[in-house]
Design an enzyme around this catalytic site. Structure first.
Site, PDB file in Angstrom:
ATOM      1  NE  ARG A 133       8.232   1.258  -1.455  1.00  0.00           N
ATOM      2  CZ  ARG A 133       7.134   0.571  -1.191  1.00  0.00           C
ATOM      3  NH1 ARG A 133       7.127  -0.744  -1.296  1.00  0.00           N
ATOM      4  NH2 ARG A 133       6.027   1.188  -0.831  1.00  0.00           N
ATOM      5  CB  CYS A 144      31.815  -4.657 -13.347  1.00  0.00           C
ATOM      6  SG  CYS A 144      33.438  -4.020 -12.863  1.00  0.00           S
ATOM      7  CB  CYS A 187       4.915  -2.708  -4.596  1.00  0.00           C
ATOM      8  SG  CYS A 187       4.529  -0.975  -4.354  1.00  0.00           S
ATOM      9  CB  CYS A 194       1.971  -0.490 -11.109  1.00  0.00           C
ATOM     10  SG  CYS A 194       3.017  -1.951 -11.197  1.00  0.00           S
ATOM     11  CB  CYS A 204      33.654  -2.278 -15.357  1.00  0.00           C
ATOM     12  SG  CYS A 204      34.364  -3.776 -14.695  1.00  0.00           S
ATOM     13  CB  CYS A 229      -1.746   2.172  -5.898  1.00  0.00           C
ATOM     14  SG  CYS A 229      -2.595   0.887  -4.965  1.00  0.00           S
ATOM     15  CG  HIS A 230       1.828   3.886  -7.388  1.00  0.00           C
ATOM     16  ND1 HIS A 230       2.105   4.594  -6.243  1.00  0.00           N
ATOM     17  CD2 HIS A 230       1.993   2.579  -7.074  1.00  0.00           C
ATOM     18  CE1 HIS A 230       2.457   3.749  -5.279  1.00  0.00           C
ATOM     19  NE2 HIS A 230       2.380   2.517  -5.754  1.00  0.00           N
TER      20      HIS A 230
END
Lengths: 120, 123, 278
Positions: free
Chosen positions: C235, C127, C239, C192, C96, C195-196
């Site tokens: 993740r 695949c 969050c 998002c 593949c 905070c980041h």
């Protein structure tokens, strides 16, 4: 004599239990059908579910809303209508707030703390 | 005779009132303290206010620093209602705030907010 | 007079809002880089793939100690076995992915035929399905082994996500990812960015908030909290739960578009997966 007495008592007890149980069950069913709170709980839960779905349709569902609805359903099943209604109302409000939250941001707005980094 | 009787009665009355106050005052103070304690508990609890996640508060361990330290609150908010409004919905004062909308989004109940406000205002 | 000035200011602001909301991907990325440079002037660009450890000196020492005996190593080995072991039909992943296993930098990309963003986990499962194998789960489990091996073999490759201009839907997917990044959600009402971006480097309790630049370079990641390796979308899920939002489906459209946007923001950074975190 003693033996027969005992058996008789046992049979009588069993009969009484069965009858009593039957009566209690019937009363329980009646109470459920007649209790206006049962209908109210069902209605509020349905409305909460509608509000949750509406929030989900705009990607605005909150984490615990479905959990609250599930718990409200279980409470209603146990006949704890007041608790069920209270929780379902909370879930409904969450659905409404989640919907409003998402819809109020339909248009992307770059926050002020980041705006200035686009200049020059 | 009548006069002194009246005087006596007056004096007795004043004494009674004073005694009553003496009895009442410590009670009210204790009530106030326990309300503040409740507010503090709510403010420190991770599941409730969790103020320490972002703010330094005297008596709280491992505070964050996303928000300003909560000190001299009466000087910063002479009007208690303004502090309550900030905790209830901080986005009104600043749409880009990183503060949780404790009242508007029902993270805390109205009663809980009142207790938290009392506590924060005492800092 | 005052009124005129006020409305002029309002107009200018509105103009500014529209302008930045409609900025090109390259303008977005430039603004991102400028923002973090401004916020962490002492941190060189090539440090951002190290995430929070680029800005947390104490955490970094512990991390470097952990990296001496990387907890993700066994997963790389088992991933290599998976990669080499033929499917029931005798074919392998290599059939593949002829350029494999070092293929991580090719993802995510816009797939014109499918009309969607294709990520590496999605391609791996495509695949498998094409070869009559059951697809793997997208958050936990063996997909992480395979991803760990591919990530390890791809170390040092530069991220170079493209938004092809011959299909307007590609830019649309990117814009959706960008919108997701800036949209507040959940009962706690964070985006998002809250905070980041806005608060990167600040502390929530004892945790330092990581910058978004470099967020995507080191997956899958062994998290001590998980006790195993997990995917980027696992993740994302965590969050979203933290902010009390209902998480979206791993590899669903929302998270794929978010990954597309986030990875574009990290263009030019080097891949350094698998990673390890607290």
């Amino acid at each position: 004599m003693m033996r027969i007495d005992k058996t008789m008592t046992g049979v009588a007890l069993a009969l009484a239990l069965m009858l009593g149980g039957g009566v209690a069950m019937a009363a329980g069913t009646d109470a459920k059908a007649a209790d206006p709170k049962a209908a109210e709980a069902a209605k509020v839960i349905e409305h909460a579910e509608m509000a949750r779905k509406r929030a989900a349709s705009v990607d605005g569902e909150w984490r615990d809303t479905a959990k609250f609805i599930k718990k409200a359903r279980a409470l209603a099943k146990e006949g704890k209508y007041d608790a069920a209604i209270k929780l379902a109302k909370k879930a409904k409000r969450q659905g409404e707030l989640g919907y409003e939250q998402a819809v109020s941001q339909e248009k992307l707005r770059i926050p002020s703390y980041f705006q200035s980094y686009y200049s020059d | 005779m009548t006069r002194s009787n009246t005087k006596l009665a007056l004096a007795a009355g004043i004494l009674a009132v004073m005694a009553g106050q003496l009895a009442v005052v410590p009670g009210a103070a204790a009530e106030g303290n326990s309300a503040l304690e409740e507010g503090k508990k709510l403010a420190f609890s991770r599941k409730k206010g969790n103020c320490l996640a972002c703010h330094m508060i005297e008596g709280g361990t491992s505070p964050g620093n996303v928000g300003p330290p909560l000190i001299a609150m009466k000087a910063r908010y002479p009007d208690r209602a303004k502090l309550r409004a900030q905790i209830w919905d901080a986005s009104q004062a600043n749409p880009d705030t990183a503060m949780v909308l404790f009242g508007r989004y029902q993270v805390l109940t109205e009663k809980e907010i009142d207790k938290v406000v009392d506590f924060i205002w005492s800092l | 007079m005052n009124k005129v000035i006020k409305s002029l200011v309002a107009l200018a602001l509105a103009g500014g809002v529209t302008m930045t909301a409609q900025a090109s991907p390259e303008q977005d990325r430039a603004a991102f880089v400028k923002y973090y440079k401004d916020r962490f002037p002492e941190v060189p660009m090539e440090e951002y793939p190290n995430g929070v450890y680029a800005i947390d000196k104490v955490g970094r020492e512990n991390w470097e100690a952990i990296e001496e005996f990387p907890p993700y190593e066994p997963f790389i080995d088992s991933g290599q076995e998976m990669w080499e072991k033929p499917f029931a039909n005798g074919k392998t992943y290599k059939d593949c992915f002829p350029d494999g296993p070092a293929i991580a930098a090719k993802y995510p990309h816009w797939d014109k035929k499918k009309g969607m963003v294709v990520t590496l986990p999605l391609a791996l499962n495509e695949c498998r399905k094409a070869n009559g194998e059951k697809p793997l789960k997208y958050k936990k489990g063996p997909i992480n082994d395979l991803l760990a091996y591919i990530a390890y073999e791809s170390r040092g490759q530069k991220i170079d996500v493209k938004i092809p201009e011959d299909d307007p839907r590609a830019l649309e997917a990117y814009e959706k990812g960008k919108k997701f990044y800036f949209t507040r959600r959940g009962q706690l009402n964070f985006s998002c960015a809250s905070c980041h971006l806005q608060n990167a480097g600040m502390r929530v309790r004892t945790e330092i908030l990581s910058p978004s630049l470099g967020h995507v370079t080191h997956w899958p990641t062994y998290r001590s909290k998980w006790g195993t390796v997990g995917t980027l979308h696992r993740r994302f899920t965590g969050c979203n739960k933290n902010i009390r939002a209902k998480p979206f489906k791993a590899q669903g459209e929302q998270y794929r578009n978010l990954e597309y946007f986030l990875t574009y923001m990290s263009n030019g950074l080097k891949l350094n997966g698998p990673g390890s975190r607290k």
